[in-house]
Each structure stands twice: as C-alpha cells, then as structure tokens.
Design a protein around this motif. Structure first.
Motif, PDB file in Angstrom:
ATOM      1  N   PRO A 100       0.826  -1.213   0.000  1.00 27.87           N
ATOM      2  CA  PRO A 100       0.000   0.000   0.000  1.00 27.87           C
ATOM      3  C   PRO A 100       0.854   1.253   0.000  1.00 27.87           C
ATOM      4  O   PRO A 100       1.903   1.320   0.646  1.00 27.87           O
ATOM      5  N   GLY A 101       0.395   2.253  -0.719  1.00 27.78           N
ATOM      6  CA  GLY A 101       1.186   3.460  -0.902  1.00 27.78           C
ATOM      7  C   GLY A 101       2.098   3.359  -2.101  1.00 27.78           C
ATOM      8  O   GLY A 101       2.987   4.194  -2.274  1.00 27.78           O
ATOM      9  N   ASP A 102       1.875   2.297  -2.946  1.00 24.23           N
ATOM     10  CA  ASP A 102       2.661   2.061  -4.160  1.00 24.23           C
ATOM     11  C   ASP A 102       4.159   1.921  -3.839  1.00 24.23           C
ATOM     12  O   ASP A 102       5.024   2.456  -4.535  1.00 24.23           O
ATOM     13  N   ILE A 103       4.440   1.173  -2.758  1.00 20.43           N
ATOM     14  CA  ILE A 103       5.832   0.892  -2.384  1.00 20.43           C
ATOM     15  C   ILE A 103       6.253  -0.408  -3.060  1.00 20.43           C
ATOM     16  O   ILE A 103       5.610  -1.443  -2.879  1.00 20.43           O
ATOM     17  N   LYS A 104       7.333  -0.360  -3.828  1.00 23.79           N
ATOM     18  CA  LYS A 104       7.827  -1.541  -4.532  1.00 23.79           C
ATOM     19  C   LYS A 104       9.046  -2.099  -3.795  1.00 23.79           C
ATOM     20  O   LYS A 104       9.947  -1.366  -3.416  1.00 23.79           O
ATOM     21  N   ILE A 105       9.036  -3.418  -3.582  1.00 21.09           N
ATOM     22  CA  ILE A 105      10.102  -4.087  -2.839  1.00 21.09           C
ATOM     23  C   ILE A 105      11.124  -4.665  -3.816  1.00 21.09           C
ATOM     24  O   ILE A 105      10.757  -5.340  -4.798  1.00 21.09           O
ATOM     25  N   GLY A 106      12.406  -4.415  -3.551  1.00 17.70           N
ATOM     26  CA  GLY A 106      13.488  -4.973  -4.364  1.00 17.70           C
ATOM     27  C   GLY A 106      14.599  -5.473  -3.451  1.00 17.70           C
ATOM     28  O   GLY A 106      14.532  -5.397  -2.224  1.00 17.70           O
ATOM     29  N   VAL A 107      15.647  -5.973  -4.065  1.00 15.93           N
ATOM     30  CA  VAL A 107      16.818  -6.412  -3.309  1.00 15.93           C
ATOM     31  C   VAL A 107      17.565  -5.171  -2.823  1.00 15.93           C
ATOM     32  O   VAL A 107      17.817  -4.244  -3.598  1.00 15.93           O
ATOM     33  N   ALA A 108      17.900  -5.156  -1.530  1.00 15.29           N
ATOM     34  CA  ALA A 108      18.579  -3.986  -0.967  1.00 15.29           C
ATOM     35  C   ALA A 108      19.668  -4.445  -0.017  1.00 15.29           C
ATOM     36  O   ALA A 108      19.659  -5.566   0.491  1.00 15.29           O
ATOM     37  N   LYS A 109      20.632  -3.545   0.174  1.00 14.01           N
ATOM     38  CA  LYS A 109      21.683  -3.797   1.153  1.00 14.01           C
ATOM     39  C   LYS A 109      21.444  -2.902   2.360  1.00 14.01           C
ATOM     40  O   LYS A 109      21.282  -1.699   2.226  1.00 14.01           O
ATOM     41  N   MET A 110      21.403  -3.521   3.541  1.00 11.21           N
ATOM     42  CA  MET A 110      21.174  -2.784   4.771  1.00 11.21           C
ATOM     43  C   MET A 110      22.405  -2.941   5.667  1.00 11.21           C
ATOM     44  O   MET A 110      22.698  -4.040   6.138  1.00 11.21           O
ATOM     45  N   ARG A 111      23.149  -1.851   5.788  1.00  7.24           N
ATOM     46  CA  ARG A 111      24.409  -1.844   6.536  1.00  7.24           C
ATOM     47  C   ARG A 111      25.366  -2.931   6.022  1.00  7.24           C
ATOM     48  O   ARG A 111      26.014  -3.621   6.775  1.00  7.24           O
ATOM     49  N   GLY A 112      25.394  -3.074   4.680  1.00  7.36           N
ATOM     50  CA  GLY A 112      26.329  -4.002   4.063  1.00  7.36           C
ATOM     51  C   GLY A 112      25.833  -5.422   3.930  1.00  7.36           C
ATOM     52  O   GLY A 112      26.532  -6.271   3.374  1.00  7.36           O
ATOM     53  N   VAL A 113      24.629  -5.738   4.404  1.00  5.06           N
ATOM     54  CA  VAL A 113      24.089  -7.096   4.310  1.00  5.06           C
ATOM     55  C   VAL A 113      22.900  -7.075   3.362  1.00  5.06           C
ATOM     56  O   VAL A 113      21.982  -6.264   3.510  1.00  5.06           O
ATOM     57  N   GLU A 114      22.907  -7.980   2.372  1.00  4.82           N
ATOM     58  CA  GLU A 114      21.852  -8.012   1.365  1.00  4.82           C
ATOM     59  C   GLU A 114      20.560  -8.593   1.954  1.00  4.82           C
ATOM     60  O   GLU A 114      20.581  -9.559   2.718  1.00  4.82           O
ATOM     61  N   SER A 115      19.435  -7.977   1.563  1.00  7.43           N
ATOM     62  CA  SER A 115      18.117  -8.418   2.030  1.00  7.43           C
ATOM     63  C   SER A 115      17.220  -8.619   0.817  1.00  7.43           C
ATOM     64  O   SER A 115      16.996  -7.690   0.033  1.00  7.43           O
ATOM     65  N   ALA A 116      16.709  -9.846   0.642  1.00  5.68           N
ATOM     66  CA  ALA A 116      15.898 -10.189  -0.532  1.00  5.68           C
ATOM     67  C   ALA A 116      14.416 -10.120  -0.189  1.00  5.68           C
ATOM     68  O   ALA A 116      13.670 -11.100  -0.345  1.00  5.68           O
ATOM     69  N   GLY A 117      13.950  -8.962   0.309  1.00  7.04           N
ATOM     70  CA  GLY A 117      12.539  -8.808   0.651  1.00  7.04           C
ATOM     71  C   GLY A 117      12.377  -8.108   1.975  1.00  7.04           C
ATOM     72  O   GLY A 117      13.337  -7.561   2.553  1.00  7.04           O
ATOM     73  N   MET A 118      11.136  -8.116   2.505  1.00  8.73           N
ATOM     74  CA  MET A 118      10.853  -7.428   3.762  1.00  8.73           C
ATOM     75  C   MET A 118       9.790  -8.197   4.531  1.00  8.73           C
ATOM     76  O   MET A 118       8.731  -8.553   3.984  1.00  8.73           O
ATOM     77  N   LEU A 119      10.078  -8.439   5.814  1.00  7.14           N
ATOM     78  CA  LEU A 119       9.068  -8.999   6.705  1.00  7.14           C
ATOM     79  C   LEU A 119       8.160  -7.860   7.175  1.00  7.14           C
ATOM     80  O   LEU A 119       8.639  -6.779   7.526  1.00  7.14           O
ATOM     81  N   CYS A 120       6.832  -8.099   7.202  1.00  7.02           N
ATOM     82  CA  CYS A 120       5.865  -6.998   7.316  1.00  7.02           C
ATOM     83  C   CYS A 120       5.109  -7.006   8.646  1.00  7.02           C
ATOM     84  O   CYS A 120       4.776  -8.067   9.205  1.00  7.02           O
ATOM     85  N   SER A 121       4.813  -5.801   9.105  1.00  3.32           N
ATOM     86  CA  SER A 121       3.892  -5.606  10.233  1.00  3.32           C
ATOM     87  C   SER A 121       2.487  -5.378   9.676  1.00  3.32           C
ATOM     88  O   SER A 121       2.289  -5.255   8.462  1.00  3.32           O
ATOM     89  N   ALA A 122       1.503  -5.285  10.572  1.00  2.00           N
ATOM     90  CA  ALA A 122       0.128  -5.058  10.137  1.00  2.00           C
ATOM     91  C   ALA A 122      -0.019  -3.693   9.479  1.00  2.00           C
ATOM     92  O   ALA A 122      -0.769  -3.532   8.511  1.00  2.00           O
ATOM     93  N   ARG A 123       0.697  -2.683   9.973  1.00  2.00           N
ATOM     94  CA  ARG A 123       0.564  -1.355   9.381  1.00  2.00           C
ATOM     95  C   ARG A 123       1.134  -1.303   7.979  1.00  2.00           C
ATOM     96  O   ARG A 123       0.584  -0.619   7.103  1.00  2.00           O
ATOM     97  N   GLU A 124       2.212  -2.023   7.719  1.00  2.00           N
ATOM     98  CA  GLU A 124       2.807  -2.006   6.379  1.00  2.00           C
ATOM     99  C   GLU A 124       1.901  -2.665   5.345  1.00  2.00           C
ATOM    100  O   GLU A 124       1.995  -2.359   4.166  1.00  2.00           O
ATOM    101  N   LEU A 125       0.979  -3.532   5.815  1.00  2.00           N
ATOM    102  CA  LEU A 125       0.000  -4.129   4.907  1.00  2.00           C
ATOM    103  C   LEU A 125      -1.315  -3.354   4.885  1.00  2.00           C
ATOM    104  O   LEU A 125      -2.240  -3.734   4.163  1.00  2.00           O
ATOM    105  N   GLY A 126      -1.405  -2.281   5.669  1.00  2.00           N
ATOM    106  CA  GLY A 126      -2.627  -1.475   5.692  1.00  2.00           C
ATOM    107  C   GLY A 126      -3.756  -2.103   6.473  1.00  2.00           C
ATOM    108  O   GLY A 126      -4.915  -1.710   6.313  1.00  2.00           O
TER     109      GLY A 126
END
Length: 803
Positions: A100-126
């Motif tokens: 929701p909010g037209d947020i697109k998920i891609g592969v990202a590096k967070m503090r040098g560690v690659e993350s292939a997605g995102m674990l979601c809370s209830a708010r992030e799913l609307g």
C-alpha cells in the motif's frame, strides 16, 4: 449494521457481483450506506517461516534472518522488528511485491548485508496502525500461500443503514434471508450438532413480571476453559463487523448475536447466589454494570436478580458482580424474549445504548430461542470445552400474531401495477411468511421474527420490495387541473417572512417540543400538552408560545460574543381546545394556530460612526411591528398596557386590531433576563400570524387638489391619562361629526413634563392634518375644528390648553 460480505455469502451465495448485491439490497429498503475493502490492494506478499535469527554484524537493532517462503532455497532477510523469532510465521514481501502506498520491494543492502525482501507488520500491509512488531500469522499458516488468501483479505465490508421497522435484518441471517428472497439463492441457516446433556445441574429461575419477559431459556455449562483463545475465524468476523474481541465466552455470545440476531448473556455461575429472579426493579436498588457505570433502578426498569439483589439490567447490559473472566469455570447461559415496550428508552435514561437493547426494543424472534441457545452452547463447548446441563425453557406470555389480510385489488391500486397472484404467493413464500389464499385475498400470519407486519399496507410494501421498485411503471399522475388563486385580501405567510427580513430580522426554526419550565415561565401554562415518547427528557411538552425558543437562540448567540441579535420565527403552537374536533388536518382537543414572534437584542442599529450606540427599546420594536401590520386594517393597531408572564410588568402591552386581541409586545421579564444571563433585556412580540396576513382590499377615494393645513395643539392633561384614550376620543369625534371630516390625520409628536409643577400633569402635543376635497380651508374653519376637539377633550379627560 456492519458485516463482511464473506459472512453473508456463507449463508446464501447468489451469482451476482458485490456491486449488484449492494444495489439490490438498497432497492429492497436495506440501504447499503458504504462498501469498503477489508484491506488495501497489495501483491507479492506470502506466508513465510523464520528459520533462524542472527545478529547483524554492523547494527545492534537489526537481525539477519533465514526465511522459508516456499520457494525452495531459504531467503536472507534483514529485519528490525523486536518480536522476530525463529519458528514464527509472518508475511513476507518478496522481491517485486507492491505494498500500500505504491511501495515496490526490491533487493537492498542494509548496513552491508543483502536483504531479498521485507518482513511486514500489520501497518505495512494497511491492516491496522499496529507497527510494534511483525504480524504473527499463527502456527497453522501454510508456508508459500499468499497472505491475502491466508488472511482472507479479498473481502468487502457492508454497512447498512436500516430503518427502525427492519429489526429482522439486525443479523447476518436476517440479511441473508432478504438476499435469498430477492435473488432466489438457497438459504443455509447456521447449525451445529446439539451438545449432549451430561449433567443434571440447573439454576432455579422465577419470572415475576410477564409484561417484562415473555420467555426465558437457560442452561448450566460446567468445566469450561474461559482462557481458551477465540478461534481466528470468529475473531476475524467480529473485527470486520466492528466488534472488539475480548475473551472466548464474550466473543462467542457477541458472534451469535451478530449472526442470528440473538442477544444472550453468560453468568459466572460461582458468583450467582441462589436462584435468578426476573422482575421489575425497586427504588433504591443499584447495579454496577460491565461498563463500570453504577446506575439506580426503579419500578420502570427490568432487572435480573439473584438472592442477593439485582445483577444486570434486563435486555440491556450485564452486571460486573456476575461477569465472566479467564478464571471462570462454570457458567449459566441465558437468552430471553423481552417485550419491546419494556426495553424501549431504558438505556437512554442512563445515557448509553447497547447492541442488545437496540435489538430488543425493536423486537427479537421469540420462537427460536431454544435452537439459538443450542447453537451458542455448541460453540462454547467446541471452543472452551465443558459439560452441558438440560435446557430450561419457561414460557409465560408471548405475542399473539393476528393474521393480516391483503386484498389483491388494493395491492394493485396502491402499486399501480398488476402483480400476478402467483407471483405474490411466491414472494410471501420466499420471505418465509405463512399465508393462505381466499378469492382475491391473501391472509398472512406474521412469523415470530417479523414485528413490522400489522396492517395491509405492510404486506403491500413487502410485495413492492421483492417485486422490485425499479419495475414499477413511471406514470405521471393524472388529475383534473384546478387553478387556485390566492385571495387578494390575504397575504401568504411567505410574504410575512420577506417583510420581517426587510426589517432586519433573521428567521430561525426551533423544535415544536420544548422544556416544561418554558411553558410555565413564558406562557403561564401549568398544563401543557405532554409527549408520550420525547426525543430528549427535557423536550417533553409541546409549545404554546414561540418566545422561549427565541430567548434560547439569543442566549446561544450572546454566549458566543454576538452583540446584536434580531430573530423571528413563524410556526405553529399547540394549545388545549375542547372545541376542536378530529379531522384530516386536526387533532381533537388541540388547536394549532400559526404564530409570528420576533426578538430584538443589543444595539438598535449596527455600530457606525454617524449614530450613537444605544440599546434597542420598546418603541423600536413597536415601530417594526407597526410597519409589519401596515395595511392590515383601516385603523392602526392599538397597544393596551397589560401584564404577561414572559414580559416586564410595566413595559408590556397587548396588541389589539379592530378591537380583537391578537398578540403581545414588551420587554422580557427581568427574572428571565437574569436566568438567561443576558446583559440587556431583549424586546419581543408575538402575534397571530393569520391576523397579520390579512390585507383588506383598497378603497377608492377622491384625491383632493386642495392644500393640506397642518396645525399643532398642546394640551395639559392629568398624569394618569393615556395618550391612546385622547386619540380614541378625537377619532370617534371626527367619525361622528360631518363638519370634522376635513381632519384627515392626527398624531402625537411630543410629550413634556414640568417637574416644577405641583400638580401631576403632563403635556401632550398633537399634530393635525386638515384638507377639504373641494375648497381651500380658511383659518376660521380650521380654528372651529380644533376648538370643537379641544372642548371635547376638556370635557372627557380634563385637558386644558397649554400656554
């Protein structure tokens, strides 16, 4: 009434879209006020299981998780949620997902560690505003399934705006019954296998008030686990119906009420002392309710009491002293039929409303109570376990459903369409209305869940609803055209509104029902017409004067810093009148005249540089009233000093037109000014609007070509003499003596008092306008007329010429 579409379709599932379903319900009288998706649109979110959680090498608050998303190889996800733990199942937004909010998920590096997605809370799913941690999907969630499917988010919430007569639709089953009748889809009533009776425990129940409770059904269940979690499917339906899950026992009770329309109550059996007594309350009794409010009851409020005292408000809310908790082990569940008249208005006395009272005061099905209690018991035992005792069913007094006859010819005439008799019979069958047929007549016995079927027109409405209002022909009415003219000697009331607006007054519209104190104070009415069912406790009587509403309007505006108020109202008042008979537009014993009232408060004119500010007074409003009444009579209105309960004793007058009292004018009584906390006294008038609307036809008179002679006459008169009495004497004299016919008008233009005079006298100065239609008046004739008038005033009123 709010519920998810999936719940409705579990009972009846017509082959139509959500939009068409909403339209059909609205056209059948069940207005769909809103349809809203359960969750906003998102994609690419699946159920995933956290396999392991490791600290992030470069950040203290981040974790590196290995996650199984059902795609073969585990995925590496960087997560900062505090509740992430190995083994839990959570929503995973995979690479390419859109949130929701037209947020697109891609592969990202967070503090040098690659993350292939995102674990979601209830708010992030609307789904809610909760973002304290990941949304836990529970151990039974299927890894790899889309989160929308697991959470059943492809659903729509319906919000219905029901009319008061449709109490049978205050449940999902009731709405499903309507949908089945409208679409022909089969209806499946919720049912479970009855719980076998394994104990013989009972609670003695005594029904003391048949006019309060007509049927009472209950049973004991022992050994329940009140701390058991509420099943997800029940929680989900409750939340989407606007209910907050509390505990298993409470949730199941609420669930049955929403699904079947059956309010019920669950007592903690260990807290019930002795037996239960269903009765009217007694003065002095108090109950601590579940909402924390302590209420006083009396003989007009029903209660359920044990041997210790009242425990809950009958049909409204349970009491705290016998409420269930997670420690409860034995319960007593009950459901009853409460007479609508015994519940109506009781909750409003305590300034709250409950789902149970809302249903009971409109009428709840009284025939299926045992079956609904069996359904409730089955759910409790299924979720919380336990052993059930026998069902106690006490019936003392139930409604008598008188058959209602509907003439087919009458139905055709009202609807304007020839609905075949076979179709009418099919409509009644689909609605579950038992009926028999006679030649040209249907005789319907209203079922126990329909409290709105009492007269022939009710059945005609049912035929129209199911046949379809859209199928009724749109035929313009045919009638003989009659041109109705407005009498020339009468002005429409709307003209009076325009005149008042021209005089700088603003129109207000107040309630016709007012406080009883207003009637006593402003009208001296100790026996007003009382309402049987007022919308508010203080608005309990019908008004017999408009003054109270105008004073309240003024008080409201002055409290909000308005310094100048000029308002008027044109409306009906209601007074006892034995001479009034029942008629198409009248109620026997009650007169309903139209009245016009106005109030002026504050400066006489708007604040400006050219005129000093002064407060409005009696004569300002008197001038407005004279302008309003100009032309309503051949003579000017008279103002006779008299007293009125709402007005200042020395600054009030009765308005008289052609010898007929038509109203009052004056300053508001100081007592009421003080009570309203007004800095200045307003001036009000109220009169008969019908008399103010009179406009006599104009009379043709010859226009004189002769000049007008103006003369003044100053007279000393006793202080007690009234100026109006002198004017009356002059007018009568002019009318009776032909030689005085040249006197066309006379007015008072000055009042003067000499404080040095020992005698109590005052000077009144009159101005006369004299004119003849044929000759010019000479001084001798003018002096003769004034001398005759002066002599008459001396003889009648003790007047003498001021020199």
């Amino acid at each position: 009434m709010q519920f998810p579409e999936s719940w409705l379709r579990s009972l009846t599932n017509p082959a139509i879209s959500t939009e068409e379903l909403a339209h059909q319900l609205t056209m059948a009288g069940l207005e769909v006020e809103e349809t809203a998706p359960v969750a906003p649109a998102f994609s690419g979110v699946v159920v995933a299981q956290v396999l392991s959680v490791e600290p992030h090498p470069n950040a203290d608050k981040l974790r590196v998780c290995r996650v199984d998303a059902g795609q073969g190889e585990p995925l590496q996800i960087v997560c900062g949620a505090p509740n992430v733990a190995a083994g839990m199942k959570v929503p995973l937004a995979t690479v390419g997902a859109r949130l929701p909010g037209d947020i697109k998920i891609g592969v990202a590096k967070m503090r040098g560690v690659e993350s292939a997605g995102m674990l979601c809370s209830a708010r992030e799913l609307g789904l809610s505003q909760d973002h304290a941690g990941l949304l836990d999907l529970g151990p039974d969630a299927t890894v790899g399934m889309t989160a929308r499917d697991w959470l059943q988010l492809d659903d729509t919430v319906f919000t219905l705006k029901l009319t008061p007569n449709k109490a049978d639709c205050l449940s999902v089953l009731g709405v499903a019954r309507e949908v089945s009748a409208l679409t022909g889809a089969p209806l499946t009533r919720p049912s479970l296998e009855p719980v076998p009776v394994s104990i013989d425990d009972r609670v003695p129940v005594t029904l003391h008030a048949p006019d309060l409770c007509g049927r009472y059904v209950g049973r004991v269940i022992r050994g329940v686990n009140a701390a058991a979690p509420t099943p997800d499917w029940i929680r989900r339906r409750l939340e989407r119906a606007g209910q907050r899950p509390i505990s298993a026992l409470v949730d199941i009770s609420n669930y049955v009420m929403l699904e079947l329309g059956r309010p019920s109550h669950v007592f903690d059996l260990a807290k019930v002392q002795g037996g239960l007594h269903v009765r009217w309350g007694e003065p002095g009794e108090k109950i601590l309710l579940l909402n924390g409010q302590t209420v006083d009851v009396d003989g007009e409020v029903g209660v359920i009491a044990d041997d210790h005292g009242p425990e809950c408000l009958a049909g409204i809310m349970g009491g705290e002293s016998t409420s269930v908790s997670t420690e409860t082990r034995d319960v007593y569940v009950e459901a009853a039929f409460w007479w609508p008249g015994s519940i109506a208005g009781r909750a409003r006395r305590y300034n709250f409303s409950t789902d149970a009272s809302y249903r009971f005061e409109r009428g709840v099905d009284y025939a299926n109570i045992p079956a609904d209690l069996e359904y409730l018991t089955s759910l409790i035992v299924q979720v919380c376990g336990g052993q059930a005792g026998p069902v106690d069913d006490q019936v003392v007094q139930l409604p008598e459903r008188a058959p209602v006859r509907m003439r087919v010819a009458r139905c055709h005439k009202v609807l304007g369409v020839q609905v075949p008799e076979n179709e009418i019979a099919d409509i009644f069958t689909r609605l579950g209305l038992p009926h028999t047929r006679e030649p040209g007549v249907f005789v319907v016995t209203p079922p126990s869940f329909r409290f709105d079927l009492e007269i022939e027109e009710d059945l005609i409405e049912e035929v129209a609803r199911i046949h379809g209002f859209e199928r009724l022909p749109d035929v313009p009415p045919m009638a003989r055209a009659v041109v109705r003219t407005t009498p020339e000697e009468r002005r429409p009331f709307h003209v009076l509104r325009h005149l008042m607006a021209d005089l700088d007054y603003q129109e207000v519209i107040n309630f016709s029902f007012v406080e009883a104190d207003w009637e006593r104070d402003y009208a001296g009415n100790d026996d007003p017409i009382r309402l049987l069912n007022p919308i508010a406790s203080q608005l309990s009587v019908m008004r017999s004067t408009l003054i109270g509403g105008l004073v309240a309007n003024t008080q409201y505006n002055v409290n909000r810093k308005t310094t100048r108020v000029r308002v008027f109202e044109l409306g009906r008042v209601f007074r006892r009148d034995p001479s009034v008979k029942d008629g198409p537009l009248t109620v026997g014993g009650v007169s309903q005249p139209m009245r016009l009232a106005a109030l002026a408060y504050g400066p006489a004119v708007e604040e400006q540089w050219g005129t000093p500010t002064r407060q409005v007074d009696f004569y300002d409003v008197k001038a407005d009233l004279e302008a309003l009444l100009a032309g309503t009579s051949q003579q000017a209105p008279r103002f006779v000093p008299e007293q009125h309960p709402a007005l200042h004793p020395g600054r009030s007058a009765r308005i008289v037109i052609d010898g007929e009292p038509v109203g009052w004018i004056g300053e508001l009584h100081p007592r009421w000014v003080q009570r309203a906390e007004l800095p200045h006294a307003p001036v009000v008038f109220e009169l008969d609007a019908g008399r103010a609307a009179v406009r006599p036809l104009p009379l043709l008179r010859e226009i004189s070509r002769q000049p007008v002679v103006v003369r003044d006459l100053a007279l000393l008169v006793p202080e007690a003499a009234l100026a109006q009495q002198l004017l009356d004497t002059i007018n009568h004299l002019v009318a009776d003596e032909p030689e005085l016919a040249v006197v066309k008008d006379v007015r008072i233009f000055d009042v003067w008092r000499d404080k040095s005079l020992l005698e109590k006298e005052k000077s009144l100065a009159f101005r006369f306008w004299l004119q003849d239609t044929s000759v010019t008046l000479d001084d001798a004739r003018v002096e003769s007329c004034l001398s005759r008038i002066r002599v008459e005033l001396e003889a009648r009123h003790g007047a003498r010429l001021r020199v």
